[in-house]
Scaffold this motif. Structure first.
Motif, mmCIF file in Angstrom:
data_model
loop_
_atom_site.group_PDB
_atom_site.id
_atom_site.type_symbol
_atom_site.label_atom_id
_atom_site.label_comp_id
_atom_site.label_asym_id
_atom_site.label_seq_id
_atom_site.Cartn_x
_atom_site.Cartn_y
_atom_site.Cartn_z
ATOM 1 N N GLU A 114 -4.188 -40.463 34.815
ATOM 2 C CA GLU A 114 -3.297 -41.180 33.978
ATOM 3 C C GLU A 114 -3.111 -41.254 32.686
ATOM 4 O O GLU A 114 -4.136 -42.567 32.489
ATOM 5 C CB GLU A 114 -3.364 -42.072 35.560
ATOM 6 N N MET A 115 -2.817 -40.841 32.188
ATOM 7 C CA MET A 115 -2.479 -40.869 30.226
ATOM 8 C C MET A 115 -1.287 -41.908 30.546
ATOM 9 O O MET A 115 0.014 -41.015 30.991
ATOM 10 C CB MET A 115 -1.974 -39.611 30.302
ATOM 11 N N ARG A 116 -0.992 -42.874 29.563
ATOM 12 C CA ARG A 116 0.180 -43.625 29.570
ATOM 13 C C ARG A 116 0.463 -43.240 27.798
ATOM 14 O O ARG A 116 -0.182 -44.144 27.428
ATOM 15 C CB ARG A 116 0.331 -44.706 30.341
ATOM 16 N N ILE A 117 1.599 -43.228 27.262
ATOM 17 C CA ILE A 117 1.346 -42.996 25.824
ATOM 18 C C ILE A 117 2.343 -44.474 25.732
ATOM 19 O O ILE A 117 4.015 -44.429 25.840
ATOM 20 C CB ILE A 117 1.770 -41.832 25.422
ATOM 21 N N ILE A 118 2.286 -45.311 25.293
ATOM 22 C CA ILE A 118 2.851 -46.901 24.924
ATOM 23 C C ILE A 118 3.185 -46.417 23.166
ATOM 24 O O ILE A 118 2.490 -47.108 22.651
ATOM 25 C CB ILE A 118 2.116 -47.688 25.141
ATOM 26 N N ASP A 119 4.573 -47.086 22.951
ATOM 27 C CA ASP A 119 5.060 -47.009 21.489
ATOM 28 C C ASP A 119 5.379 -48.407 20.803
ATOM 29 O O ASP A 119 4.880 -49.729 21.959
ATOM 30 C CB ASP A 119 6.150 -46.108 21.515
ATOM 31 N N ARG A 120 5.881 -48.378 20.179
ATOM 32 C CA ARG A 120 5.129 -49.762 19.667
ATOM 33 C C ARG A 120 6.194 -50.726 20.423
ATOM 34 O O ARG A 120 6.769 -51.972 19.836
ATOM 35 C CB ARG A 120 5.826 -49.992 18.105
ATOM 36 N N ARG A 121 7.701 -50.486 20.463
ATOM 37 C CA ARG A 121 8.780 -51.075 21.710
ATOM 38 C C ARG A 121 8.205 -51.664 23.094
ATOM 39 O O ARG A 121 8.662 -51.864 23.792
ATOM 40 C CB ARG A 121 9.418 -50.219 21.532
#
Length: 264
Positions: free
Chosen positions: A59-66
């Protein structure tokens, strides 16, 4: 990925693999610092390549600054031979990326990366100028997902203790990185962290690996890898959900035709 995952890895690495520590030290006596750094990195790299066949679901989770999250599921097939390595990564979900694939082939020190995007419907070769680009919006670049061949770096040992081995690696070919610090566990010879620096000497990316499991005597695999973009304040997490070792993978998996066929 790593490569990813290699490549993410992810993000995926000769000598005296199972030798006692005192024998390794004895064989490294008299080496220059640079040669010893290379020898240690080769040991680390050989352990990464120690399993010939490996299939996994991640599983890949891309998490931004917010802290907003985009999740993706992917499958990888990996082959590590004496003269060549091959890796195929295919995305299963969500629907907008399903069928997207990356094929990485390395033979005799030459690496080729092929990308397939279903929306375009054709295979593209990743050029040298594209190696610094983000892979499908993640914090892993195509360069990160490639094979880190020891021949492509100059090495320097920065720290060498019972608990930490830090090796500085300076790329010999064109790279987005001026140098990389690889921080290893000297007991297990696994990666704990990699720090990436630009030409100004600023650390702008960080990769950490954790949740290691011993899958064979002296061979460990991480359960989690996190690539952080320190400038953008975002990160990409990769977690392994399934792994299968030593089950032969047909050669046809590592071809352009299979890359285009995807998950059929």
């Amino acid at each position: 990925m790593i490569r990813l995952l290699s490549a993410l890895v992810f993000f995926t690495a000769t000598v005296l693999l199972f030798a006692p520590a005192e024998l390794v030290a004895g064989n490294q006596a008299g080496l220059t610092d640079a040669d010893r750094g290379r020898s240690l990195f080769e040991d680390f790299d050989e352990r990464r390549r120690a399993i010939t066949y490996e299939t996994s679901v991640m599983e890949m989770r891309i998490i931004d600054r917010r802290e907003r999250v985009r999740s993706r599921t992917m499958r990888t097939w990996n082959y590590a031979g004496a003269e060549a390595t091959r890796s195929l990564t295919m995305f299963e979900a969500p629907a907008d990326v399903r069928g997207t694939g990356l094929l990485t082939l390395e033979e005799n020190g030459t690496e080729t990366q092929l990308l397939y995007l279903p929306a375009i419907g054709r295979v593209q070769t990743v050029s040298g100028s594209q190696r610094a680009e983000r892979f499908l919006g993640s914090d892993f670049t195509f360069e990160d997902l490639g094979n880190q061949n020891p021949d492509e770096f100059d090495f320097e040992i920065l720290t060498d203790t019972d608990t930490e081995l830090k090796i500085k690696a300076v790329p010999k070919r064109e790279s987005q990185y001026a140098w990389i610090h690889f921080i290893l566990d000297p007991q297990r010879m696994v990666l704990l962290q990699a720090d990436y620096f630009n030409e100004a000497g600023e650390r702008f990316k960080e990769l950490t690996a954790s949740d290691y499991e011993q899958v064979r005597e002296g061979i460990w695999r991480p359960g989690t890898m996190i690539m952080r973009d320190l400038e953008a304040g975002r990160r990409t997490e990769i977690k392994w959900q399934e792994r299968v070792f030593d089950e032969p993978i047909p050669d046809r998996f590592f071809t352009e035709r299979q890359l285009q066929r995807g998950l059929q």
